[in-house]
Design a protein around this motif. Structure first.
Motif, PDB file in Angstrom:
ATOM      1  N   ASP A   1      -6.719  34.040 145.422  1.00  0.00           N
ATOM      2  CA  ASP A   1      -5.774  34.988 146.014  1.00  0.00           C
ATOM      3  C   ASP A   1      -6.111  36.447 145.741  1.00  0.00           C
ATOM      4  O   ASP A   1      -5.427  37.347 146.259  1.00  0.00           O
ATOM      5  N   LEU A   2      -7.126  36.691 144.911  1.00  0.00           N
ATOM      6  CA  LEU A   2      -7.558  38.054 144.632  1.00  0.00           C
ATOM      7  C   LEU A   2      -6.374  38.883 144.129  1.00  0.00           C
ATOM      8  O   LEU A   2      -5.622  38.436 143.277  1.00  0.00           O
ATOM      9  N   TRP A   3      -6.243  40.109 144.640  1.00  0.00           N
ATOM     10  CA  TRP A   3      -5.154  40.998 144.219  1.00  0.00           C
ATOM     11  C   TRP A   3      -3.948  40.864 145.159  1.00  0.00           C
ATOM     12  O   TRP A   3      -2.995  41.627 145.059  1.00  0.00           O
ATOM     13  N   LEU A   4      -3.989  39.878 146.062  1.00  0.00           N
ATOM     14  CA  LEU A   4      -2.900  39.658 147.012  1.00  0.00           C
ATOM     15  C   LEU A   4      -2.120  38.410 146.620  1.00  0.00           C
ATOM     16  O   LEU A   4      -1.840  37.542 147.437  1.00  0.00           O
ATOM     17  N   ARG A   5      -1.737  38.321 145.349  1.00  0.00           N
ATOM     18  CA  ARG A   5      -1.120  37.102 144.823  1.00  0.00           C
ATOM     19  C   ARG A   5       0.347  36.973 145.231  1.00  0.00           C
ATOM     20  O   ARG A   5       0.840  35.877 145.418  1.00  0.00           O
ATOM     21  N   TYR A   6       1.051  38.089 145.297  1.00  0.00           N
ATOM     22  CA  TYR A   6       2.448  38.106 145.732  1.00  0.00           C
ATOM     23  C   TYR A   6       3.320  37.141 144.934  1.00  0.00           C
ATOM     24  O   TYR A   6       4.179  36.449 145.481  1.00  0.00           O
ATOM     25  N   ARG A   7       3.121  37.090 143.629  1.00  0.00           N
ATOM     26  CA  ARG A   7       3.959  36.250 142.784  1.00  0.00           C
ATOM     27  C   ARG A   7       5.341  36.896 142.619  1.00  0.00           C
ATOM     28  O   ARG A   7       5.484  38.124 142.705  1.00  0.00           O
ATOM     29  N   PRO A   8       6.387  36.112 142.393  1.00  0.00           N
ATOM     30  CA  PRO A   8       7.749  36.652 142.355  1.00  0.00           C
ATOM     31  C   PRO A   8       7.926  37.777 141.338  1.00  0.00           C
ATOM     32  O   PRO A   8       7.414  37.722 140.219  1.00  0.00           O
ATOM     33  N   VAL A   9       8.662  38.799 141.766  1.00  0.00           N
ATOM     34  CA  VAL A   9       9.045  39.877 140.867  1.00  0.00           C
ATOM     35  C   VAL A   9       9.927  39.294 139.768  1.00  0.00           C
ATOM     36  O   VAL A   9      10.789  38.449 140.022  1.00  0.00           O
ATOM     37  N   GLU A  10       9.700  39.731 138.526  1.00  0.00           N
ATOM     38  CA  GLU A  10      10.488  39.221 137.407  1.00  0.00           C
ATOM     39  C   GLU A  10      11.965  39.553 137.623  1.00  0.00           C
ATOM     40  O   GLU A  10      12.323  40.562 138.226  1.00  0.00           O
ATOM     41  N   ALA A  11      12.804  38.687 137.117  1.00  0.00           N
ATOM     42  CA  ALA A  11      14.238  38.764 137.398  1.00  0.00           C
ATOM     43  C   ALA A  11      14.839  40.125 137.060  1.00  0.00           C
ATOM     44  O   ALA A  11      15.675  40.658 137.803  1.00  0.00           O
ATOM     45  N   ALA A  12      14.413  40.720 135.948  1.00  0.00           N
ATOM     46  CA  ALA A  12      14.996  41.993 135.524  1.00  0.00           C
ATOM     47  C   ALA A  12      14.717  43.114 136.518  1.00  0.00           C
ATOM     48  O   ALA A  12      15.530  44.029 136.689  1.00  0.00           O
ATOM     49  N   ALA A  13      13.586  43.056 137.185  1.00  0.00           N
ATOM     50  CA  ALA A  13      13.207  44.119 138.116  1.00  0.00           C
ATOM     51  C   ALA A  13      13.621  43.812 139.547  1.00  0.00           C
ATOM     52  O   ALA A  13      13.637  44.709 140.402  1.00  0.00           O
ATOM     53  N   LEU A  14      13.968  42.575 139.833  1.00  0.00           N
ATOM     54  CA  LEU A  14      14.207  42.149 141.210  1.00  0.00           C
ATOM     55  C   LEU A  14      15.265  42.963 141.944  1.00  0.00           C
ATOM     56  O   LEU A  14      15.088  43.286 143.126  1.00  0.00           O
TER      57      LEU A  14
ATOM     58  N   TYR B   1     -12.322  45.579 145.260  1.00  0.00           N
ATOM     59  CA  TYR B   1     -11.088  46.354 145.395  1.00  0.00           C
ATOM     60  C   TYR B   1     -11.356  47.849 145.172  1.00  0.00           C
ATOM     61  O   TYR B   1     -10.938  48.696 145.973  1.00  0.00           O
ATOM     62  N   GLY B   2     -12.056  48.170 144.090  1.00  0.00           N
ATOM     63  CA  GLY B   2     -12.309  49.563 143.750  1.00  0.00           C
ATOM     64  C   GLY B   2     -13.156  50.274 144.780  1.00  0.00           C
ATOM     65  O   GLY B   2     -12.927  51.455 145.082  1.00  0.00           O
ATOM     66  N   PHE B   3     -14.142  49.563 145.335  1.00  0.00           N
ATOM     67  CA  PHE B   3     -14.951  50.172 146.391  1.00  0.00           C
ATOM     68  C   PHE B   3     -14.076  50.579 147.575  1.00  0.00           C
ATOM     69  O   PHE B   3     -14.179  51.697 148.099  1.00  0.00           O
ATOM     70  N   GLY B   4     -13.202  49.657 147.999  1.00  0.00           N
ATOM     71  CA  GLY B   4     -12.349  49.972 149.129  1.00  0.00           C
ATOM     72  C   GLY B   4     -11.466  51.178 148.868  1.00  0.00           C
ATOM     73  O   GLY B   4     -11.310  52.054 149.730  1.00  0.00           O
ATOM     74  N   ARG B   5     -10.905  51.239 147.662  1.00  0.00           N
ATOM     75  CA  ARG B   5     -10.030  52.357 147.321  1.00  0.00           C
ATOM     76  C   ARG B   5     -10.788  53.687 147.333  1.00  0.00           C
ATOM     77  O   ARG B   5     -10.273  54.708 147.802  1.00  0.00           O
TER      78      ARG B   5
ATOM     79  N   GLU C   1      -5.968  50.148 136.913  1.00  0.00           N
ATOM     80  CA  GLU C   1      -4.621  49.765 136.498  1.00  0.00           C
ATOM     81  C   GLU C   1      -3.905  49.016 137.615  1.00  0.00           C
ATOM     82  O   GLU C   1      -3.267  47.978 137.385  1.00  0.00           O
ATOM     83  N   ASP C   2      -4.014  49.534 138.844  1.00  0.00           N
ATOM     84  CA  ASP C   2      -3.372  48.848 139.970  1.00  0.00           C
ATOM     85  C   ASP C   2      -3.946  47.447 140.147  1.00  0.00           C
ATOM     86  O   ASP C   2      -3.212  46.478 140.377  1.00  0.00           O
ATOM     87  N   TRP C   3      -5.275  47.347 140.045  1.00  0.00           N
ATOM     88  CA  TRP C   3      -5.913  46.034 140.212  1.00  0.00           C
ATOM     89  C   TRP C   3      -5.443  45.056 139.136  1.00  0.00           C
ATOM     90  O   TRP C   3      -5.145  43.892 139.437  1.00  0.00           O
ATOM     91  N   ALA C   4      -5.378  45.524 137.893  1.00  0.00           N
ATOM     92  CA  ALA C   4      -4.949  44.645 136.798  1.00  0.00           C
ATOM     93  C   ALA C   4      -3.517  44.171 137.016  1.00  0.00           C
ATOM     94  O   ALA C   4      -3.191  42.996 136.778  1.00  0.00           O
TER      95      ALA C   4
ATOM     96  N   MET D   1      -1.913  43.858 139.913  1.00  0.00           N
ATOM     97  CA  MET D   1      -1.822  42.964 141.061  1.00  0.00           C
ATOM     98  C   MET D   1      -2.521  41.632 140.811  1.00  0.00           C
ATOM     99  O   MET D   1      -2.101  40.592 141.325  1.00  0.00           O
ATOM    100  N   THR D   2      -3.558  41.659 139.999  1.00  0.00           N
ATOM    101  CA  THR D   2      -4.372  40.468 139.797  1.00  0.00           C
ATOM    102  C   THR D   2      -3.880  39.601 138.651  1.00  0.00           C
ATOM    103  O   THR D   2      -4.036  38.374 138.679  1.00  0.00           O
ATOM    104  N   PHE D   3      -3.283  40.219 137.635  1.00  0.00           N
ATOM    105  CA  PHE D   3      -2.878  39.461 136.451  1.00  0.00           C
ATOM    106  C   PHE D   3      -1.404  39.640 136.096  1.00  0.00           C
ATOM    107  O   PHE D   3      -0.608  38.723 136.216  1.00  0.00           O
ATOM    108  N   SER D   4      -1.031  40.827 135.636  1.00  0.00           N
ATOM    109  CA  SER D   4       0.317  41.006 135.088  1.00  0.00           C
ATOM    110  C   SER D   4       0.712  42.474 135.111  1.00  0.00           C
ATOM    111  O   SER D   4      -0.137  43.354 134.932  1.00  0.00           O
ATOM    112  N   ASN D   5       1.997  42.731 135.322  1.00  0.00           N
ATOM    113  CA  ASN D   5       2.530  44.095 135.267  1.00  0.00           C
ATOM    114  C   ASN D   5       3.013  44.491 133.879  1.00  0.00           C
ATOM    115  O   ASN D   5       3.459  45.617 133.676  1.00  0.00           O
ATOM    116  N   ASP D   6       2.927  43.590 132.932  1.00  0.00           N
ATOM    117  CA  ASP D   6       3.406  43.885 131.585  1.00  0.00           C
ATOM    118  C   ASP D   6       2.540  44.990 130.967  1.00  0.00           C
ATOM    119  O   ASP D   6       1.317  44.851 130.876  1.00  0.00           O
ATOM    120  N   PRO D   7       3.149  46.103 130.525  1.00  0.00           N
ATOM    121  CA  PRO D   7       2.367  47.201 129.922  1.00  0.00           C
ATOM    122  C   PRO D   7       1.511  46.738 128.748  1.00  0.00           C
ATOM    123  O   PRO D   7       0.443  47.312 128.497  1.00  0.00           O
TER     124      PRO D   7
END
Length: 719
Positions: free
Chosen positions: A30-43, A481-485, A499-502, A504-510
Motif C-alpha cells: 500500500d506504500l504511503w497510501l495506506r489510509y488506516r483509520p484515524v485514532e479515536a482521539a483524533a477522529l 515518494y521524495g522524488f515526486g515531492r 516526516e510526511d512519508w514516515a 503515512m507509511t508507518f505511524s503518526n505517533d511523535p
C-alpha cells in the motif's frame, strides 16, 4: 479507452488494493497510501468533513479522483463515504468549466497552471464544505490526493485555504526496464511491464502504480531502458505501449519511450542514421506519426546517444544538437518533447571522465530546439554517494535543462541499505552553481529561472519492480515518494518530506516520527562514510557495482577502474582536478571553483574528488589524512549500529512483518558496512604503509581474501 473500460480498470485497481489491505495489510504494497483509520482521539477533528462527495464532470480522471476520495476517506474515517448532493461536511470537486458551484466561488485558479489546484473550506448553500478545484481534471486529482495526505499526516482540515501548482512541467520516472522483463540496476524483482502478455493483459497493478505516481505529482513514465532496443518502436510494441498509456492516462500520466538512435537502420532498413540525412529525418517523422496515431498524448522520446557504446550523432561526426533537434522535429509537430541525456563519455577521449559531458555540450548552448530538455545527472560521474554538482548546471542559460537523479540504489547498497537518497537530491538542488551569479542554485536552473524557460523538468531512475513492496525494501519507497515531492517543488525540504512519508507509511505517533526522521536524514551521510569518505568516488566493484573494489585496475577502459578515481599510491590519494591535474575545476564558475581549489580550505567532503594529497596531509581537525580516512570509515559502521538500535526501539509502533523486514535489511547493512570498511582500509593501507590510528581494529580478513570475492549473479545487471 472507453469510459466503461476505464471504470472497470479503476474498480479492479481499487479492489486489488483493498484485497491487499485485508489479506496482507502490512506487506508494503500500500506504500504511503495506506489510509488506516484515524485514532479515536483524533477522529472528531476529521469526521465532519467527508461523508459525501459532490463531483462534477464525467471524465476518467474525475472518476479516479472520486474513487480515491471514497477509498481514502472511508478507510481513514472508518465509515461509508458516498457521492451525493451538497450537505454539511461534503467534499466538492471539479473545475470551473464542469461545475457551476466551483465557477461561482471565483477561486484563485487563474494564477495556477493546468496542473494546479485549490483546496478551500467554504460555505455553499448554507453548508460548510471542502472544495477541491483545478483548472483541469488532473489538477482536481492532485488536489484530492493532497487533501487525503493532510488527514493521513494529521494536519488540520477545518479551515483550509491552499493554492498549489508544480514548479516543473515534466516530472518523469525513467524505468530501465528491458523487453525480456529484467531491469537494469533494478533490485526489486522483475519489470512491472508485462510486455509478453500486453496488450491483452492489463494488470490491475498498473492502476495502483498510477495512483502512487499521481499522489506525488509524477506526470510521466519512460517505459523502457535508456539502453534501448529498436523493437520498442515497432508496431507490436507501439500497441503494447498504447495499452499501458490507456491505463495511466486517467491519472495524468503520459508515457514516453527510450528511442535507439540507430533504429532507422535496424528496423527501418536504411543505410544510415545520420541526423542530417533527409531519408533519416523522414523516417523519424513517419515513426512519430505512427506512434501518435495510436497514442495521441504520447510524451516523446528519451535518448541516450554516443555514450557507453550506444549509437548516436557522433558516429556521423554530428553534434548532440543535430541529433536531438532531428528527433524533436519529428515529435514536435504533435506536441511531444525529447529528453536528451548528457551522460556521455568515450573510450576514445582521454580527458578526465568528469570533463567530457561539459566539453561536448556547453559549446552547443542555444542550439537545441525549444522542445528539447537536456537531461543532466546530479554529478559529473555517475550517481555516486556524493558528487559535486554537474558543471553543466548554470553553464547553459540558453538551453532547457532538467535534473536526473537515481532513485534505484545502484551505488548505495542496492535494495538492502537504508539510505534516504532524497537528502542527496536536496543537497544538489540547493547548491549554488554561481553560473549566472550568486543564487543560481540547481533548483533555480531547472525551474527555468535563469533563462525564462517554459519547458522544465526532473527525472528519476525508478526503483520499482514486481516485488510485493514495489521497491525491494520498505524504506526504499521513501525515495519514490521524495522524488515526486521534489519534482513538484524543488525547493521543498527533505526533512519535511521524510516526516510526511514516515507518518503515512508507518505511524503518526511523535515517538516514532522524530527518531525515524532523524535516522533517515542521517542515513545518506552514513553510507558516504563507510563507502566513499572524504571525496572518494566510484570505488564499487566492477559491473554489478556491489561491494568494494578499490583495487580493480585491469579493465580495458581506464574510467571503468576504481583505481582511476582514487589514484592511490605510496605518495598519497585523490584525483587532482585542479590546474596541476585534469583541470576539471575550470569547468565551474569561478566562485564555485574557488571553494575546492585549495586543499587547506576545501570542505573535507570533497577533498579527494578535487585534490591528490599525501597520506600525511594535515586535515582541519588536526589529524593526518590517513587517520581521518580510517576514522571516517569506522564511524560509518558505528552509525549503522546506531540505526539498528533506533529501529529496535520502535518495535511497538510497527507491524511485525515490516518491522522484521527492516531489521533483516539493517543486519545485512551492518555486515556490509563493515566489509566496506575493512576491505577499503586493507587496500589503502597497502598503499600508504601506515599503521591504523590507536584504538582502531585491523581489517578482519586479508586483502587477498577481499579481492577473491566474486558475485557473478548479483541482481540488476540485465541489459
Amino acid at each position: 479507452m472507453a469510459a466503461a473500460s476505464v471504470a472497470l480498470c479503476l474498480s479492479a485497481g481499487l479492489n486489488a488494493g483493498l484485497n491487499a489491505g485485508t489479506a496482507r495489510a502490512e506487506d508494503g504494497y500500500d506504500l504511503w497510501l495506506r489510509y488506516r483509520p484515524v485514532e479515536a482521539a483524533a477522529l472528531p477533528a476529521y469526521r465532519p468533513h467527508a461523508s459525501t462527495i459532490v463531483a462534477a464532470g464525467g471524465s476518467a480522471t474525475i472518476a479516479a479522483a472520486v474513487a480515491e476520495l471514497k477509498r481514502g476517506l472511508s478507510g481513514l474515517l472508518a465509515e461509508d463515504v458516498t457521492t451525493g448532493q451538497i450537505a454539511d461536511g461534503a467534499v466538492v470537486i471539479g473545475t470551473p468549466a464542469s461545475s457551476d458551484i466551483i465557477k461561482s466561488l471565483n477561486l484563485p485558479l487563474a494564477a495556477l497552471n493546468d496542473e494546479g489546484f485549490v483546496i478551500r473550506t467554504t460555505s455553499v448553500g448554507g453548508h460548510k464544505v471542502t472544495v477541491i478545484a483545478g483548472n483541469t481534471d488532473t489538477g482536481v486529482l492532485y488536489g484530492a490526493f493532497r487533501y487525503l495526505s493532510l488527514i493521513e499526516t494529521r494536519k488540520p482540515v477545518d479551515a483550509l485555504d491552499i493554492a498549489d501548482a508544480p514548479k516543473l512541467k515534466v516530472r518523469v520516472l525513467d524505468h530501465w526496464d528491458n523487453l525480456d522483463g529484467t531491469v537494469e540496476r533494478g533490485y526489486s524483482g522483475r519489470s512491472i511491464w508485462d510486455w509478453w502478455r500486453l496488450p491483452d493483459l492489463k494488470d490491475a497493478r498498473y492502476i495502483d502504480y498510477a495512483r502512487a505516481d499521481a499522489s506525488v505529482g509524477i506526470n510521466g513514465v519512460v517505459l523502457n531502458n535508456v539502453n534501448a532496443k529498436p523493437d520498442s518502436l515497432t508496431a507490436p510494441y507501439i500497441e503494447k505501449t498504447r495499452a499501458v498509456a490507456d491505463m495511466l492516462r486517467p491519472y495524468g500520466i503520459k508515457v514516453y519511450l527510450s528511442a535507439r538512435f540507430s533504429a532507422p537502420i535496424e528496423i527501418g532498413h536504411l543505410k544510415t542514421a545520420d541526423p542530417l540525412d533527409p531519408e533519416v529525418r523522414a523516417w523519424w517523422k513517419a515513426k512519430a506519426d505512427e506512434i501518435y496515431a495510436a497514442i495521441p498524448d504520447f510524451g516523446g522520446f528519451l535518448v541516450k546517444a554516443s555514450s557507453e557504446g550506444q549509437p548516436g550523432p557522433g558516429d556521423y561526426h554530428r553534434t548532440h544538437a543535430d541529433g536531438a533537434n532531428m528527433m524533436a522535429e519529428a515529435v514536435g509537430r504533435h506536441g511531444g518533447i525529447v529528453m536528451w541525456r548528457a551522460f556521455v563519455y568515450s573510450e576514445h577521449d582521454a580527458r578526465d571522465r568528469a570533463k567530457q559531458a561539459s566539453y561536448e555540450f556547453q559549446p552547443l548552448d542555444g542550439q537545441f530546439a525549444p522542445n528539447v530538455l537536456l537531461q543532466i545527472k546530479n554529478g559529473p560521474i555517475d550517481f555516486q554517494p556524493r558528487e559535486p554538482f554537474h558543471p553543466l548546471f548554470g553553464a547553459m542559460p540558453k538551453t532547457n535543462e532538467m535534473l536526473e537523479v537515481q532513485i534505484t540504489k545502484e551505488y548505495l547498497g542496492q535494495a538492502t541499505h537504508l539510505v534516504y537518497s532524497t537528502a542527496l537530491y536536496e543537497e544538489t538542488l540547493k547548491t549554488d552553481t554561481f553560473g549566472q551569479g550568486k543564487g543560481t542554485t540547481v533548483a533555480k536552473v531547472i525551474e527555468g529561472g535563469i533563462g525564462n524557460h517554459a519547458l522544465t523538468g526532473m527525472a528519476g531512475v525508478a526503483n520499482i519492480g514486481s516485488d510485493r513492496n514495489w521497491s525491494g525494501s520498505d524504506f526504499n519507497q521513501a525515495d519514490w515518494y521524495g522524488f515526486g515531492r521534489l519534482a513538484w517543488n524543488p525547493d521543498a525540504p527533505a526533512r519535511a518530506i521524510a516526516e510526511d512519508w514516515a507518518r503515512m507509511t508507518f505511524s503518526n505517533d511523535p515517538a516514532f516520527v522524530k527518531p525515524v526522521t532523524d535516522m533517515m536524514m542521517a542515513s545518506r551521510e552514513t553510507v558516504v562514510k563507510y563507502m566513499t569518505p572524504l571525496g572518494l568516488h566510484h570505488q564499487m566493484a566492477t559491473g554489478h557495482h556491489y561491494g568494494p573494489g578499490p583495487w580493480v585496475c585491469d579493465l580495458a577502459r581506464p574510467e571503468w577502474n576504481p583505481c582511476y578515481y582514487a589514484k592511490a599510491d605510496a605518495g598519497g590519494i585523490g584525483f587532482d582536478r585542479t590546474k596541476t591535474g585534469s583541470d576539471a575545476l575550470s569547468q565551474y564558475a569561478p566562485d564555485a571553483a574557488k571553494q575546492w581549489a585549495d586543499p587547506k580550505t576545501i570542505d573535507p567532503k570533497y577533498l579527494l574528488w578535487f585534490q591528490h594529497v599525501p597520506w600525511t596531509f594535515k586535515m582541519k581537525d588536526g589529524h593526518i589524512l590517513w587517520d581521518d580516512l580510517v576514522m571516517t570509515y569506522s564511524q560509518g559502521v558505528d552509525e549503522v549500529h546506531d540505526m539498528q538500535a533506533t529501529w529496535a526501539s520502535l518495535r511497538p509502533y510497527v507491524d511485525s512483518q515490516r518491522f522484521e523486514a527492516v531489521s533483516s535489511n539493517l543486519r545485512i547493512q551492518a555486515r556490509e558496512a563493515k566489509w566496506w570498511r575493512d576491505a577499503s582500509i586493507a587496500y589503502f593501507q597497502s598503499k600508504s604503509g601506515l599503521p591504523l590510528p590507536k584504538g582502531y581494529a585491523q581489517p578482519e580478513e586479508t586483502l587477498d581474501y577481499y579481492k577473491s570475492l566474486a558475485f557473478p549473479y548479483a541482481p540488476g545487471q540485465g541489459k
